[in-house]
Design a protein around this motif. Structure first.
Motif, PDB file in Angstrom:
ATOM      1  N   GLU A   1       0.834  -1.205   0.000  1.00 33.13           N
ATOM      2  CA  GLU A   1       0.000   0.000   0.000  1.00 33.13           C
ATOM      3  C   GLU A   1       0.870   1.257   0.000  1.00 33.13           C
ATOM      4  N   TYR A   2       1.874   1.288   0.862  1.00 41.93           N
ATOM      5  CA  TYR A   2       2.727   2.464   0.898  1.00 41.93           C
ATOM      6  C   TYR A   2       3.596   2.542  -0.359  1.00 41.93           C
ATOM      7  N   GLY A   3       4.001   1.400  -0.872  1.00 36.09           N
ATOM      8  CA  GLY A   3       4.808   1.389  -2.095  1.00 36.09           C
ATOM      9  C   GLY A   3       4.082   2.024  -3.267  1.00 36.09           C
ATOM     10  N   GLN A   4       2.764   1.867  -3.310  1.00 32.32           N
ATOM     11  CA  GLN A   4       1.977   2.451  -4.393  1.00 32.32           C
ATOM     12  C   GLN A   4       1.969   3.969  -4.319  1.00 32.32           C
ATOM     13  N   TYR A   5       2.216   4.510  -3.131  1.00 25.05           N
ATOM     14  CA  TYR A   5       2.205   5.967  -2.960  1.00 25.05           C
ATOM     15  C   TYR A   5       3.430   6.620  -3.603  1.00 25.05           C
ATOM     16  N   PRO A   6       4.676   6.281  -3.205  1.00 25.06           N
ATOM     17  CA  PRO A   6       5.821   6.936  -3.839  1.00 25.06           C
ATOM     18  C   PRO A   6       6.042   6.530  -5.290  1.00 25.06           C
ATOM     19  N   VAL A   7       5.613   5.319  -5.662  1.00 24.28           N
ATOM     20  CA  VAL A   7       5.872   4.852  -7.020  1.00 24.28           C
ATOM     21  C   VAL A   7       4.951   5.510  -8.041  1.00 24.28           C
ATOM     22  N   ALA A   8       3.958   6.268  -7.560  1.00 18.13           N
ATOM     23  CA  ALA A   8       3.031   6.925  -8.488  1.00 18.13           C
ATOM     24  C   ALA A   8       3.755   7.853  -9.452  1.00 18.13           C
ATOM     25  N   SER A   9       4.871   8.461  -9.004  1.00 11.12           N
ATOM     26  CA  SER A   9       5.605   9.373  -9.887  1.00 11.12           C
ATOM     27  C   SER A   9       6.256   8.630 -11.053  1.00 11.12           C
TER      28      SER A   9
ATOM     29  N   THR B   1       4.830   6.414 -12.893  1.00 12.13           N
ATOM     30  CA  THR B   1       3.849   6.106 -13.936  1.00 12.13           C
ATOM     31  C   THR B   1       3.842   7.127 -15.064  1.00 12.13           C
ATOM     32  N   GLY B   2       4.408   8.321 -14.812  1.00 15.21           N
ATOM     33  CA  GLY B   2       4.449   9.323 -15.864  1.00 15.21           C
ATOM     34  C   GLY B   2       5.217   8.841 -17.086  1.00 15.21           C
TER      35      GLY B   2
ATOM     36  N   HIS C   1       6.633   5.212 -17.118  1.00 17.13           N
ATOM     37  CA  HIS C   1       6.477   3.757 -17.252  1.00 17.13           C
ATOM     38  C   HIS C   1       5.017   3.325 -17.395  1.00 17.13           C
ATOM     39  N   GLN C   2       4.107   4.289 -17.431  1.00 14.03           N
ATOM     40  CA  GLN C   2       2.667   4.062 -17.606  1.00 14.03           C
ATOM     41  C   GLN C   2       2.032   3.499 -16.332  1.00 14.03           C
ATOM     42  N   ALA C   3       0.727   3.595 -16.264  1.00 18.84           N
ATOM     43  CA  ALA C   3       0.006   3.168 -15.067  1.00 18.84           C
ATOM     44  C   ALA C   3       0.165   1.677 -14.795  1.00 18.84           C
ATOM     45  N   ASN C   4       0.371   0.886 -15.861  1.00 22.14           N
ATOM     46  CA  ASN C   4       0.541  -0.563 -15.675  1.00 22.14           C
ATOM     47  C   ASN C   4       2.011  -0.962 -15.630  1.00 22.14           C
ATOM     48  N   PHE C   5       2.917   0.025 -15.661  1.00 19.97           N
ATOM     49  CA  PHE C   5       4.367  -0.169 -15.598  1.00 19.97           C
ATOM     50  C   PHE C   5       4.937  -0.967 -16.766  1.00 19.97           C
ATOM     51  N   ALA C   6       4.164  -1.043 -17.848  1.00 23.08           N
ATOM     52  CA  ALA C   6       4.636  -1.771 -19.026  1.00 23.08           C
ATOM     53  C   ALA C   6       5.541  -0.912 -19.910  1.00 23.08           C
ATOM     54  N   GLY C   7       5.695   0.363 -19.581  1.00 19.50           N
ATOM     55  CA  GLY C   7       6.593   1.227 -20.338  1.00 19.50           C
ATOM     56  C   GLY C   7       6.064   1.555 -21.719  1.00 19.50           C
ATOM     57  N   GLY C   8       6.986   1.990 -22.582  1.00 18.95           N
ATOM     58  CA  GLY C   8       6.606   2.357 -23.933  1.00 18.95           C
ATOM     59  C   GLY C   8       7.162   3.719 -24.301  1.00 18.95           C
ATOM     60  N   PRO C   9       6.818   4.228 -25.486  1.00 16.71           N
ATOM     61  CA  PRO C   9       7.336   5.525 -25.940  1.00 16.71           C
ATOM     62  C   PRO C   9       6.954   6.643 -24.980  1.00 16.71           C
ATOM     63  N   LEU C  10       7.877   7.568 -24.787  1.00 19.36           N
ATOM     64  CA  LEU C  10       7.612   8.720 -23.941  1.00 19.36           C
ATOM     65  C   LEU C  10       6.930   9.816 -24.752  1.00 19.36           C
ATOM     66  N   PRO C  11       6.139  10.660 -24.117  1.00 23.82           N
ATOM     67  CA  PRO C  11       5.458  11.731 -24.846  1.00 23.82           C
ATOM     68  C   PRO C  11       6.456  12.635 -25.569  1.00 23.82           C
ATOM     69  N   GLY C  12       6.257  12.813 -26.859  1.00 22.83           N
ATOM     70  CA  GLY C  12       7.083  13.722 -27.634  1.00 22.83           C
ATOM     71  C   GLY C  12       8.467  13.223 -27.987  1.00 22.83           C
TER      72      GLY C  12
END
Length: 209
Positions: free
Chosen positions: A130-138, A140-141, A143-154
């Motif tokens: 539960e606490y891990g989900q708090y700091p790791v939210a940053s 997702t910008g 690595h995406q919400a599912n942490f699967a990664g992918g191309p970065l914006p722009g």
């Protein structure tokens, strides 16, 4: 051309919108342990990447498309430290809104998904999912919400995408020690370096505990 116009109109609509957000008062502790935890969160939540370690801010986008700088958060010349009351910091950090009600365009990273009416749930530091989900939210910008990664914006075609941090990616072969090594040194367990331009490991390396 139509897609560009659509992006422009959507951006203009968001920039010109005024939000009425009145956060509930919160207790702001001043003991040494709380200050140390605040410094840790300032790093792991990605604030240091744009506002820098001394809170002075920096230009983080400088291209033909435009220039964008993070605010100076200090009490010094050009800073907003003396102008912001406690409630203004809460409004900016939790809602991405200035004291004037206008949106902060890049802060926080999930500004388009904020539910301004949602109650704030305190999450005390602990070794837990539960606490891990708090700091790791940053994270997702990129690595995406599912942490699967992918191309970065722009990003351009030659830029590496954000890594897949799910068991389907490299993470499946990493141990906890490998992960800590990567964050602390910027070097993967197989000896290959992390792309410094995409992953600010130098900032995260300062986090202790």
């Amino acid at each position: 051309m139509l897609s560009v116009c659509g992006i422009y109109l959507a951006s203009e609509a968001r920039i010109n919108k005024t939000y009425v957000v009145q956060p509930a008062p919160i207790d702001i502790p001043s003991d040494a342990a709380s200050i140390a935890e605040g410094q840790r969160l300032f790093t792991v939540r990605g604030c240091v990447d744009c506002h820098t370690a001394d809170l002075g801010g920096k230009r983080f986008i400088d291209s033909e498309a435009g220039r964008l700088a993070a605010s100076n958060l200090t009490h010094g010349a050009g800073g907003v430290g003396d102008a912001y009351a406690d409630v203004d910091w809460v409004r900016a950090i939790r809602h991405g809104v200035r004291p004037t009600g206008k949106p902060l365009l890049v802060m926080p990273s999930a500004e388009l998904l904020i539910d301004h009416t949602a109650p704030v749930v305190a999450q005390p530091p602990s070794v837990s999912v539960e606490y891990g989900q708090y700091p790791v939210a940053s994270c997702t910008g990129c690595h995406q919400a599912n942490f699967a990664g992918g191309p970065l914006p722009g990003q351009t075609e030659d830029s590496p995408p954000a890594a897949n941090l799910t068991p389907a990616g490299r993470l499946s072969t990493w141990t906890e020690a490998d992960f800590i090594q990567i964050i602390r040194s910027g070097v993967r367990a197989d000896g290959t370096p992390i792309n410094n331009a995409n992953m600010p490991w130098q900032a995260f390396a300062q986090v202790q505990g």
